[in-house]
Design a protein around this motif. Structure first.
Motif, mmCIF file in Angstrom:
data_model
loop_
_atom_site.group_PDB
_atom_site.id
_atom_site.type_symbol
_atom_site.label_atom_id
_atom_site.label_comp_id
_atom_site.label_asym_id
_atom_site.label_seq_id
_atom_site.Cartn_x
_atom_site.Cartn_y
_atom_site.Cartn_z
ATOM 1 N N UNK A 193 35.055 64.823 30.710
ATOM 2 C CA UNK A 193 35.298 64.287 32.055
ATOM 3 C C UNK A 193 36.596 63.487 32.115
ATOM 4 N N UNK A 194 37.119 63.342 33.341
ATOM 5 C CA UNK A 194 38.302 62.509 33.553
ATOM 6 C C UNK A 194 37.946 61.031 33.461
ATOM 7 N N UNK A 195 36.683 60.722 33.755
ATOM 8 C CA UNK A 195 36.257 59.318 33.771
ATOM 9 C C UNK A 195 34.760 59.268 33.525
ATOM 10 N N UNK A 196 34.312 58.257 32.777
ATOM 11 C CA UNK A 196 32.891 58.083 32.477
ATOM 12 C C UNK A 196 32.485 56.653 32.817
ATOM 13 N N UNK A 197 31.318 56.501 33.457
ATOM 14 C CA UNK A 197 30.817 55.163 33.754
ATOM 15 C C UNK A 197 29.292 55.202 33.673
ATOM 16 N N UNK A 198 28.696 54.038 33.419
ATOM 17 C CA UNK A 198 27.243 53.943 33.353
ATOM 18 C C UNK A 198 26.779 52.820 34.267
ATOM 19 N N UNK A 199 25.846 53.168 35.157
ATOM 20 C CA UNK A 199 25.253 52.175 36.052
ATOM 21 C C UNK A 199 23.745 52.319 35.945
ATOM 22 N N UNK A 206 33.082 62.103 35.953
ATOM 23 C CA UNK A 206 33.947 62.452 37.080
ATOM 24 C C UNK A 206 34.935 63.533 36.649
ATOM 25 N N UNK A 207 34.957 64.621 37.423
ATOM 26 C CA UNK A 207 35.884 65.729 37.191
ATOM 27 C C UNK A 207 36.674 65.949 38.477
#
Length: 310
Positions: A193-199, A206-207
């Motif tokens: 992915x372009x970006x990784x986050x954890x909530x 995010x791609x």
């Protein structure tokens, strides 16, 4: 009259497309096909008795199998009458229904076709020819009409994000990410992915302009339990055209949005919608019924905000 076409009134559009194929492609005269949506019952006739007589006088009984058909008591009565009187029954299964949906019906052993099957309609053509039910048919004319039908019909029953068959086996999205895959397997399928986050318990990948979010089972080698996809250009009307009537259509106070849900096989599909507040300005905020008015005014929210499969 030779043909009886049983269907739900809610599937009138697809029914008329198939009947158009039968009439113009197979050279079947309009007076030889009975379909209640075409106004074939004379004024003044009692509807149930007219249906009974039409079934009795027919040789071939078509039934368009959809979720609407399967929940219609009248459609199932028509099917039962055709089965009892030993008509040639030809089920036509339309997405989102599948072959498994007729397992509980007396026609479960009948040869079926699907409404989007090119080969299926060719087999139907051969069947009716061999039975002597259609004559003086130009094969090239039928092929041309079938091509036209397929071009018109395919867009309304398939979608690269929401595909009934994929959902039934636990897959979602263009890349067909599946429940039960490990974190490593899904990365191998859709790339880094372009970006990784954890909530909370959700991990967001995010791609570009596409966002996936997953819940993983930490005790099962990080296997995917839930798949989510961010909003897209689908409208509520388009979703229902693809998947049929939802199991639930309701408001969520927690998320402040309308959502619909489907139970598909062992899977649950949740689709939330961006709340359309364009009519809120017309409401009386001082009224005791403001909340009810608000829900009514926003119920037809159109654009999908997110899709979750678990």
């Amino acid at each position: 009259m030779t043909y009886f076409f049983s269907h739900s009134e809610r599937d009138k559009e697809l029914t008329e497309e198939i009947i158009d194929l039968l009439q113009l492609g197979m050279n079947i005269p309009s007076q030889d096909i009975f379909c209640s949506s075409l106004g074939n019952i004379p004024i003044g006739d009692e509807f149930p008795n007219a249906i009974k007589m039409k079934i009795q006088s027919s040789k071939v009984f078509f039934c368009l199998i959809t979720p609407n058909f399967l929940t219609s008591k009248f459609c199932l009565c028509e099917l039962g009458a055709a089965w009892i009187t030993e008509k040639l029954i030809i089920p036509i299964i339309a997405t989102p229904s599948t072959f498994s949906d007729i397992n509980a019906l007396p026609i479960r052993s009948n040869q079926c076709i699907t409404s989007d099957s090119y080969d299926g309609f060719l087999q139907l053509f051969d069947k009716l020819m061999n039975e002597g039910l259609i004559k003086n048919v130009n094969l090239n004319r039928f092929i041309n009409k079938l091509n036209s039908y397929m071009n018109n019909n395919s867009a309304s029953i398939t979608n690269d994000i929401l595909n009934y068959i994929d959902i039934e086996i636990g897959c979602l999205g263009k890349s067909k990410v599946c429940i039960g895959e490990t974190r490593e397997e899904l990365i191998a399928k859709i790339g880094d992915p372009d970006y990784v986050d954890t909530i909370g318990e959700s991990t967001f990948y995010v791609y570009g302009n596409i966002t996936y979010y997953f819940e993983f089972d930490i005790n099962e080698n990080s296997k995917v339990l839930t798949i989510g996809i961010g909003g897209n250009e689908l409208t509520k009307h388009e979703v229902i055209n693809i998947l049929g009537e939802p199991t639930e259509d309701t408001w969520s106070d927690l998320d402040s949005e309308w959502y619909i849900t489907y139970n598909i096989g062992e899977r649950s599909l949740y689709i939330g919608f961006i709340t359309d507040e364009s009519r809120i300005g017309e409401l009386d905020k001082e009224s005791d019924s403001y909340y009810a008015q608000y829900l009514l005014a926003t119920k037809n929210s159109k654009k999908v905000s997110h899709i979750i499969l678990s």
